[in-house]
Design a protein around this motif. Structure first.
Motif, PDB file in Angstrom:
ATOM      1  N   ARG A   1       0.825  -1.220   0.000  1.00 18.04           N
ATOM      2  CA  ARG A   1       0.000   0.000   0.000  1.00 18.04           C
ATOM      3  C   ARG A   1       0.855   1.265   0.000  1.00 18.04           C
ATOM      4  O   ARG A   1       0.333   2.371   0.128  1.00 18.04           O
ATOM      5  CB  ARG A   1      -0.911   0.005   1.223  1.00 18.04           C
ATOM      6  CG  ARG A   1      -1.952  -1.098   1.157  1.00 18.04           C
ATOM      7  CD  ARG A   1      -2.829  -1.102   2.390  1.00 18.04           C
ATOM      8  NE  ARG A   1      -3.755  -2.230   2.336  1.00 18.04           N
ATOM      9  CZ  ARG A   1      -4.487  -2.650   3.348  1.00 18.04           C
ATOM     10  NH1 ARG A   1      -4.415  -2.035   4.514  1.00 18.04           N
ATOM     11  NH2 ARG A   1      -5.301  -3.671   3.213  1.00 18.04           N
ATOM     12  N   ASN A   2       2.160   1.069  -0.068  1.00 19.13           N
ATOM     13  CA  ASN A   2       3.121   2.171  -0.080  1.00 19.13           C
ATOM     14  C   ASN A   2       2.978   3.097   1.122  1.00 19.13           C
ATOM     15  O   ASN A   2       2.966   4.326   0.993  1.00 19.13           O
ATOM     16  CB  ASN A   2       3.021   2.968  -1.390  1.00 19.13           C
ATOM     17  CG  ASN A   2       4.323   3.690  -1.689  1.00 19.13           C
ATOM     18  OD1 ASN A   2       5.347   3.480  -1.018  1.00 19.13           O
ATOM     19  ND2 ASN A   2       4.297   4.578  -2.680  1.00 19.13           N
ATOM     20  N   ARG A   3       2.891   2.510   2.310  1.00 21.84           N
ATOM     21  CA  ARG A   3       2.865   3.274   3.557  1.00 21.84           C
ATOM     22  C   ARG A   3       4.290   3.495   4.035  1.00 21.84           C
ATOM     23  O   ARG A   3       5.172   2.671   3.762  1.00 21.84           O
ATOM     24  CB  ARG A   3       2.117   2.496   4.641  1.00 21.84           C
ATOM     25  CG  ARG A   3       0.672   2.219   4.318  1.00 21.84           C
ATOM     26  CD  ARG A   3      -0.211   3.367   4.814  1.00 21.84           C
ATOM     27  NE  ARG A   3      -1.472   3.423   4.076  1.00 21.84           N
ATOM     28  CZ  ARG A   3      -2.486   2.602   4.244  1.00 21.84           C
ATOM     29  NH1 ARG A   3      -2.413   1.653   5.134  1.00 21.84           N
ATOM     30  NH2 ARG A   3      -3.585   2.733   3.536  1.00 21.84           N
ATOM     31  N   ALA A   4       4.503   4.568   4.787  1.00 25.13           N
ATOM     32  CA  ALA A   4       5.840   4.816   5.345  1.00 25.13           C
ATOM     33  C   ALA A   4       6.049   4.024   6.636  1.00 25.13           C
ATOM     34  O   ALA A   4       7.149   3.543   6.907  1.00 25.13           O
ATOM     35  CB  ALA A   4       6.026   6.306   5.619  1.00 25.13           C
ATOM     36  N   VAL A   5       4.966   3.918   7.420  1.00 22.35           N
ATOM     37  CA  VAL A   5       5.080   3.281   8.737  1.00 22.35           C
ATOM     38  C   VAL A   5       3.855   2.397   8.956  1.00 22.35           C
ATOM     39  O   VAL A   5       2.735   2.826   8.670  1.00 22.35           O
ATOM     40  CB  VAL A   5       5.126   4.367   9.852  1.00 22.35           C
ATOM     41  CG1 VAL A   5       5.151   3.730  11.238  1.00 22.35           C
ATOM     42  CG2 VAL A   5       6.333   5.275   9.675  1.00 22.35           C
ATOM     43  N   VAL A   6       4.078   1.181   9.445  1.00 18.68           N
ATOM     44  CA  VAL A   6       2.936   0.311   9.766  1.00 18.68           C
ATOM     45  C   VAL A   6       3.145  -0.343  11.136  1.00 18.68           C
ATOM     46  O   VAL A   6       4.278  -0.530  11.584  1.00 18.68           O
ATOM     47  CB  VAL A   6       2.715  -0.813   8.720  1.00 18.68           C
ATOM     48  CG1 VAL A   6       2.140  -0.263   7.449  1.00 18.68           C
ATOM     49  CG2 VAL A   6       3.969  -1.623   8.473  1.00 18.68           C
ATOM     50  N   PHE A   7       2.002  -0.691  11.740  1.00 13.26           N
ATOM     51  CA  PHE A   7       2.007  -1.359  13.043  1.00 13.26           C
ATOM     52  C   PHE A   7       1.373  -2.740  12.882  1.00 13.26           C
ATOM     53  O   PHE A   7       0.322  -2.855  12.250  1.00 13.26           O
ATOM     54  CB  PHE A   7       1.194  -0.538  14.055  1.00 13.26           C
ATOM     55  CG  PHE A   7       1.730   0.845  14.229  1.00 13.26           C
ATOM     56  CD1 PHE A   7       2.800   1.091  15.072  1.00 13.26           C
ATOM     57  CD2 PHE A   7       1.182   1.909  13.505  1.00 13.26           C
ATOM     58  CE1 PHE A   7       3.316   2.368  15.206  1.00 13.26           C
ATOM     59  CE2 PHE A   7       1.700   3.185  13.637  1.00 13.26           C
ATOM     60  CZ  PHE A   7       2.763   3.421  14.488  1.00 13.26           C
ATOM     61  N   PRO A   8       1.978  -3.749  13.485  1.00  9.20           N
ATOM     62  CA  PRO A   8       1.419  -5.098  13.331  1.00  9.20           C
ATOM     63  C   PRO A   8       0.059  -5.279  13.986  1.00  9.20           C
ATOM     64  O   PRO A   8      -0.779  -6.003  13.480  1.00  9.20           O
ATOM     65  CB  PRO A   8       2.466  -5.994  14.005  1.00  9.20           C
ATOM     66  CG  PRO A   8       3.720  -5.192  13.968  1.00  9.20           C
ATOM     67  CD  PRO A   8       3.318  -3.762  14.092  1.00  9.20           C
TER      68      PRO A   8
END
Ligand SMILES: NC(=O)c1ccc[n+]([C@@H]2O[C@H](COP(=O)([O-])OP(=O)(O)OC[C@H]3O[C@@H](n4cnc5c(N)ncnc54)[C@H](OP(=O)(O)O)[C@@H]3O)[C@@H](O)[C@H]2O)c1
Length: 261
Positions: free
Chosen positions: A222-229
């Motif tokens: 999704r081309n996110r910079a930051v993700v959380f599990p």
């Protein structure tokens, strides 16, 4: 995946989250370059993954050695491996008062957790830029969003990875290269025993390595910079917006799985 999946380089592939990344990308049909110090463990993993029909290249290296990123790059160049995706996952922590941390351990942590990641990324990036395609997953942590008492240097290296990832994500956004930081809370791996901390002393739940890997890949796609599990991981960071910094620091220290003996 719409990434160039020719070959995925995974650091820290011998254990925990990195091993899970290796398994998942093999399942998705990507050839692999696996990096860690434990050559024998990498060999066992590679035997298993090759049964899934992918080619696995082993690169046993100590990322605490400042020359190791160049050797890894050279290894891939010699074998004419095209690296379409890098997973910078190798890392370790140290729980205890900073004043008791040995200078050599400080150098090693800065090198493994931060400098080697920056160098590996730098070495492989021009190839991705030339192909206008590629992906980089950096494994940061919730501890990168604020300092955490008794594991401060580790926390600082994860903050480095977060800022580094966000900067690259923005810088590369029109180049076809996706860059994401995945920021787990507590994950059930050997990390805690190696760092000398007790996850059972925290009120936060332990999640599985697979959850981290799935979130990272979803974030990359999704081309996110930051993700959380997990939702809880995201909520803890979101709440920081409404709290004084001093409270955030106290909370982080309270929730950390660290108790002075
Ligand atoms: N577990 C958690 O709760 C948690 C939470 C947030 C973030 N993280 C991050 O997730 C990443 C993976 O950790 P994990 O939980 O999977 O822990 P782990 O099971 O201890 O795995 C750490 C990996 O890093 C490699 N590594 C450590 N030092 C190295 C060195 N000098 N040279 C090369 N490789 C080295 C280890 O391989 P060798 O020992 O074979 O070299 C191993 O494959 C780390 O960056 C960690 O900071 C973990």
């Amino acid at each position: 995946m719409d990434q160039d999946m020719s070959c995925t380089l995974v650091t820290g592939a011998s254990s925990g989250i990195g091993r899970e990344f290796a398994r998942e990308f093999a399942r998705r049909g990507s050839d692999l370059v696996l990096v860690a110090r434990s050559g024998e463990t990498l060999r066992e993993l590679s035997d298993d993954l090759e049964r899934k029909g992918v080619a696995v290249h082993l690169c046993a290296e100590d990322l605490g050695d400042p020359e190791s990123p160049s050797r890894i790059y050279e290894y891939c160049r010699r074998k004419e491996l095209r690296i379409g995706l890098i997973v910078n996952c190798a890392g370790f922590g140290f729980a205890g008062r900073y004043g008791s941390m040995a200078p050599d351990l400080i150098r090693e942590m800065l090198q493994v957790n931060a400098a080697s990641t920056a160098l590996i990324t730098r070495l492989f990036l021009p190839g991705m830029v030339a192909r206008k395609s590629g992906g980089i997953i950096n494994v940061s942590s919730l501890s990168g969003f604020q300092g955490v008492a008794l594991i401060g240097l580790y926390s600082a290296t994860k903050a480095f990875l977060l800022a580094f990832t966000e900067s690259l994500h923005e810088e590369l956004k029109d180049t076809g290269i996706k860059v994401v930081a995945v920021c787990p809370g507590y994950v059930d791996t050997d990390f805690h025993a190696r760092a000398g901390q007790q996850p059972e002393a925290s009120m936060l739940p332990l999640s599985g390595a697979g959850v981290v890997v799935k979130a990272a890949i979803r974030g990359l796609l999704r081309n996110r910079a930051v993700v959380f599990p997990t939702v809880l991981d995201a909520l803890l960071v979101f709440l920081q917006r409404f709290l004084p910094r001093s409270t955030v620091l106290k909370m982080a220290a309270f929730l950390a799985p660290l108790r002075e003996k």
